[in-house]
Write an enzyme that holds these catalytic residues in place. Structure first.
Site, PDB file in Angstrom:
ATOM      1  N   TYR A 141       0.838  -1.209   0.000  1.00 55.06           N
ATOM      2  CA  TYR A 141       0.000   0.000   0.000  1.00 55.06           C
ATOM      3  C   TYR A 141       0.868   1.253   0.000  1.00 55.06           C
ATOM      4  CZ  TYR A 141      -4.381   2.484   1.169  1.00 55.06           C
ATOM      5  OH  TYR A 141      -5.505   3.280   1.148  1.00 55.06           O
ATOM      6  N   SER A 176       0.933  -8.025   1.311  1.00 54.42           N
ATOM      7  CA  SER A 176       0.090  -6.979   1.889  1.00 54.42           C
ATOM      8  C   SER A 176      -0.900  -6.477   0.834  1.00 54.42           C
ATOM      9  CB  SER A 176       0.956  -5.863   2.481  1.00 54.42           C
ATOM     10  OG  SER A 176       0.191  -5.046   3.338  1.00 54.42           O
ATOM     11  N   GLN A 177      -0.870  -5.187   0.450  1.00 52.26           N
ATOM     12  CA  GLN A 177      -1.712  -4.782  -0.674  1.00 52.26           C
ATOM     13  C   GLN A 177      -1.370  -5.616  -1.907  1.00 52.26           C
ATOM     14  OE1 GLN A 177      -2.882  -0.564  -2.495  1.00 52.26           O
ATOM     15  NE2 GLN A 177      -0.904  -1.227  -3.246  1.00 52.26           N
ATOM     16  N   ASP A 214       0.215 -10.889  13.115  1.00 56.07           N
ATOM     17  CA  ASP A 214       0.022  -9.735  12.231  1.00 56.07           C
ATOM     18  C   ASP A 214      -1.089  -8.839  12.785  1.00 56.07           C
ATOM     19  OD1 ASP A 214      -0.371  -7.959  10.120  1.00 56.07           O
ATOM     20  OD2 ASP A 214      -0.136  -9.497   8.591  1.00 56.07           O
ATOM     21  N   HIS A 251       3.589  -8.465  10.525  1.00 60.15           N
ATOM     22  CA  HIS A 251       3.528  -7.939   9.162  1.00 60.15           C
ATOM     23  C   HIS A 251       4.939  -7.496   8.781  1.00 60.15           C
ATOM     24  CE1 HIS A 251       0.597  -6.834   6.077  1.00 60.15           C
ATOM     25  NE2 HIS A 251       1.356  -5.779   5.798  1.00 60.15           N
TER      26      HIS A 251
END
Length: 320
Positions: free
Chosen positions: A92, A183-184, A273, A302
């Site tokens: 992101y 992630s994203q 996470d 994360h």
């Protein structure tokens, strides 16, 4: 083992909390019809960065709503036959990264296409044009407009479009197009393979953008999900529209796109996470009906997951 979420056995059967809009399938079928009507107007611009083993290009294409999307394209220089390709997606607010980190795959005979998400840290265009809030955050962009104007709808379509471009490249074997990201990037890996089901293998790492209501109820609407809290504080301080908001977010909730995936899945999840809670990721994983396997890191959050990159590469190299 410490827990920030449910025990693992409960995670394996968790089905998600965020509501699914009644017209979810019609929504995405309509979105794909819009995408199919777009002339991508492909442009390959040789980069100043080149190597003896790989050719490097800035790839531009037109996505939905007229945005010009940028991706880095690296292909083996001396490949004699059609070869596999990997489509990569970044985290992101980030970008496609440097050229050098694509060369490991190119050295193995893979082409690599790495997308800059529209409106984030790279070179892709964000044409904007939504009503309502545009304050900090792409999850909430378009939330006060028609659902067809949600920004992540367009970004999901960009991801699928890039995979479709890879599938049509004359140098690429369309039976060996894969997707990856964290992630994203993990979220877009899932979206890509769901909306372009010809993707044969995908390796998402702790995917974002799943089960928004669960994030909210865990009081983890912070960091990458901070914009959910910001939206309520600025635009619905009494939570009078809470049900409406979470249902609209359901259109861009990957747990409901996950059943469309046809390719083989290798998903990495870290149980500590607090950015993308494990339960939200399991909500998507548990709805996948394709061949799938899960790699669990009990003590990691994360962050970099040791061995995940090597395992992903071996997964893509394995022809079986």
């Amino acid at each position: 083992m410490p827990l920030i979420d449910m025990p693992l056995e409960e995670l394996k059967s968790y089905k998600g909390r965020n509501p699914r809009p009644a017209d979810f399938d019609e929504y995405w079928n309509r979105a794909l019809a819009e995408l199919r009507a777009v002339d991508p107007q492909l442009e390959f611009v040789p980069s100043e960065f080149q190597t003896p083993q790989a050719e490097c290009f800035d790839l531009y294409f037109t996505g939905v709503r007229g945005a010009r999307i940028h991706a880095k394209y690296v292909r083996p220089r001396h490949a004699e036959n059609r070869h596999p390709a990997v489509v990569q997606f970044h985290g992101y607010t980030g970008n496609a990264g440097d050229w050098h980190d694509k060369l490991a795959y190119a050295s193995l005979g893979f082409s690599v296409l790495s997308m800059d998400c529209r409106g984030q840290g790279g070179m892709s265009e964000d044409t904007g044009g939504v009503k309502g809030n545009t304050h900090h955050g792409h999850i909430i962009r378009g939330l006060d407009d028609h659902p067809d104007n949600l920004l992540f709808r367009h970004i999901f379509l960009d991801a699928a479009q890039l995979a479709g471009i890879a599938l049509e490249l004359p140098e690429v074997d369309p039976q060996r197009v894969y997707a990856m990201g964290g992630s994203q990037g993990g979220a877009l890996t899932i979206a890509c393979a769901a909306l372009e089901p010809r993707v044969k293998k995908l390796a998402p790492v702790f995917p974002f953008l799943c089960d928004y209501k669960r994030v909210w109820e865990m009081d983890l609407a912070k960091d990458a999900y901070q914009e959910l809290r910001t939206f309520f504080r600025y635009f619905d301080p009494l939570h009078e529209r809470e049900d409406e908001i979470f249902e609209k977010l359901g259109y861009i909730d990957l747990q409901y796109l996950a059943p469309r995936i046809k390719g083989e899945v290798l998903l990495f999840v870290s149980l500590m996470d607090t950015i993308c809670p494990p339960s939200t990721q399991f909500a998507a994983y548990n709805k996948m009906t394709a061949s799938k396997q899960l790699v669990v890191y009990p003590d990691y959050g994360h962050e970099n997951l040791p061995g995940s990159g090597d395992r992903t590469m071996q997964f893509f190299m394995n022809e079986n």
